[in-house]
Design an enzyme around this catalytic site. Sequence first.
Site, PDB file in Angstrom:
ATOM      1  N   HIS A 162       0.831  -1.215   0.000  1.00  0.00           N
ATOM      2  CA  HIS A 162       0.000   0.000   0.000  1.00  0.00           C
ATOM      3  C   HIS A 162       0.858   1.255   0.000  1.00  0.00           C
ATOM      4  O   HIS A 162       0.423   2.312   0.455  1.00  0.00           O
ATOM      5  CB  HIS A 162      -0.940   0.026   1.205  1.00  0.00           C
ATOM      6  CG  HIS A 162      -1.674  -1.251   1.440  1.00  0.00           C
ATOM      7  ND1 HIS A 162      -2.869  -1.563   0.827  1.00  0.00           N
ATOM      8  CD2 HIS A 162      -1.352  -2.342   2.180  1.00  0.00           C
ATOM      9  CE1 HIS A 162      -3.261  -2.762   1.204  1.00  0.00           C
ATOM     10  NE2 HIS A 162      -2.350  -3.273   2.016  1.00  0.00           N
ATOM     11  N   SER A 283      13.892  22.103 -16.161  1.00  0.00           N
ATOM     12  CA  SER A 283      12.668  22.880 -16.363  1.00  0.00           C
ATOM     13  C   SER A 283      13.029  24.173 -17.079  1.00  0.00           C
ATOM     14  O   SER A 283      14.108  24.727 -16.867  1.00  0.00           O
ATOM     15  CB  SER A 283      12.038  23.196 -15.012  1.00  0.00           C
ATOM     16  OG  SER A 283      11.215  24.340 -15.103  1.00  0.00           O
ATOM     17  N   LYS A 289      15.140  22.485 -10.994  1.00  0.00           N
ATOM     18  CA  LYS A 289      14.491  21.210 -11.287  1.00  0.00           C
ATOM     19  C   LYS A 289      15.388  20.200 -11.997  1.00  0.00           C
ATOM     20  O   LYS A 289      16.161  20.559 -12.878  1.00  0.00           O
ATOM     21  CB  LYS A 289      13.237  21.429 -12.148  1.00  0.00           C
ATOM     22  CG  LYS A 289      12.094  22.093 -11.431  1.00  0.00           C
ATOM     23  CD  LYS A 289      11.542  21.298 -10.243  1.00  0.00           C
ATOM     24  CE  LYS A 289      10.807  20.058 -10.661  1.00  0.00           C
ATOM     25  NZ  LYS A 289       9.458  20.328 -11.152  1.00  0.00           N
ATOM     26  N   GLU A 296       9.310   8.849 -16.706  1.00  0.00           N
ATOM     27  CA  GLU A 296       7.892   9.179 -16.929  1.00  0.00           C
ATOM     28  C   GLU A 296       7.438   8.727 -18.318  1.00  0.00           C
ATOM     29  O   GLU A 296       6.320   8.230 -18.491  1.00  0.00           O
ATOM     30  CB  GLU A 296       7.661  10.678 -16.736  1.00  0.00           C
ATOM     31  CG  GLU A 296       7.727  11.071 -15.253  1.00  0.00           C
ATOM     32  CD  GLU A 296       7.816  12.568 -15.024  1.00  0.00           C
ATOM     33  OE1 GLU A 296       7.709  13.348 -15.993  1.00  0.00           O
ATOM     34  OE2 GLU A 296       8.019  12.962 -13.862  1.00  0.00           O
TER      35      GLU A 296
END
Length: 487
Positions: A162, A283, A289, A296
């Site tokens: 979980h 970024s 960043k 992804e």
Amino acid sequence: MSSSTGSNKLWGGRFSQPTHELVDQLNASLPFDRRFARHDIIGSIAHATMLGRQGIITEADAQAIVAGLRQVLEEVEGGTFVFDVADEDIHMAVERRLHALIGPTAGRLHTARSRNDQVALDFRMWTREAIATIALALLDAADAALRLGSRYATAIMPGYTHLQRAQPILFAHHTHAWAVMFLRDIDRLADAYRRVNVSPLGSAALAGVTHPIDRQLTAHLLGFAGTSSNSLDAVSDRDFVIETLAAFAVIAMHLSRIAEELILWTTSEFGFAEMADAFSTGSSIMPQKKNADVAELMRGKSGRVYGHLMGMLTVAKGLPLTYNKDLQEDKEGFFDAYDTVLALLRVLPPMLDTLTMRPERMATAAIGGFSLATDVADELARRGVPFREAHEIVGRLVAQCVAHERTLESLDAAEWAAVHPVFAETPPDVTLAASVNARDIPGGTAPRQVALAYQRAHDDISTWRARITDWTQALEQIDAVGSHVHR
Ligand code: ARG
């Protein structure tokens, strides 16, 4: 091949008008089935060779056709072959070029054959290679997962259920899980390979042929393990595409899960890992960043691979036997799924090889969140307390610790004795090492078991590598059909 009618198509005999140009565009598969060029030519070389040996065409004609096809193959491989959409598909394009090279004899190649068994043949040949290539890339990915685990062989991290800290595990145990996922993916592909590796040649349009062909000979020349047993089925089913796509979809799912873990681990919140700059992006506005874009994409691209599987299932579901042009929709999605999965599998090993893990952060997280609670309950059970009771006792202990901001590791001897009399003499050993070592059961996370599991995984990888190398060598032999027969 000139035609006295209004159509310039190879099938133009019964037509008096040319096809509309929009129909030509819609109908043409050449822009994508050109990926079959080599398979189509080699399949034709085997077919022509068989026709000659069986006396269906003369040996001289067979030799002329094979020599011409070899030249077409050279043009394809040298990049000089002209792909003209007007040819409709790769089968027509090759035949037209053959005609330009050797004249009317080219017209004998299509004896005892249809584009329907031809396209099934080409696709099966292409799929065999695709499976071998993906399987090899999977082996490299499995190897990379094991390499990463071996680099941090003693690191301990929290195992999760979980996404809540559950029990401590060896980090190497976690990456071994990735490796065995990939090994099962290979097994699935190998299973598909068996069913792909069957020659449909001889089925022709749908009902078989009237000439005394030798189906075994073409199958043998093209390296197939056998021949299809029903001509209707052979030209109309694409289950071999669907099951290979299904195997690709499972690979994409596995890659996506791994990617998700890398994304989590590289956040400041987890801080378990740092991705190399080469596998991250920045970024345009936020200078600080460093984003896990590659991971992804690995997660996101699973969507298109699943989509292609669903697309192909849908294309096939309503088709009456046998061939219907809907089946031409079987290629683009499959090619894209293959290209996508291969690109992802190839980027994973260098990404893992350059990943930096933070063992201290992982250990701190592993000890936190009362991950050792199960070990305390197990110890109570070992000392005679029924497990359900032990569970209840430790649950209350955790609740008290939470209330007083204490940890299990910080309890002293008197406090342990108060938990249960069986702890009066010797308190439980609540350390990460003790917890991990205790799970000394095959498939468990104890270092001894993980080392054995690594050995087995390395053995499995070697066995698969040998087997897949056998496939690829067999496939290279087939390429030799393109250069050696009649030479
Ligand atoms: N380009 C076609 C395909 O990909 C080849 C088979 C054509 N057969 C036919 N009966 N029109 O399916």
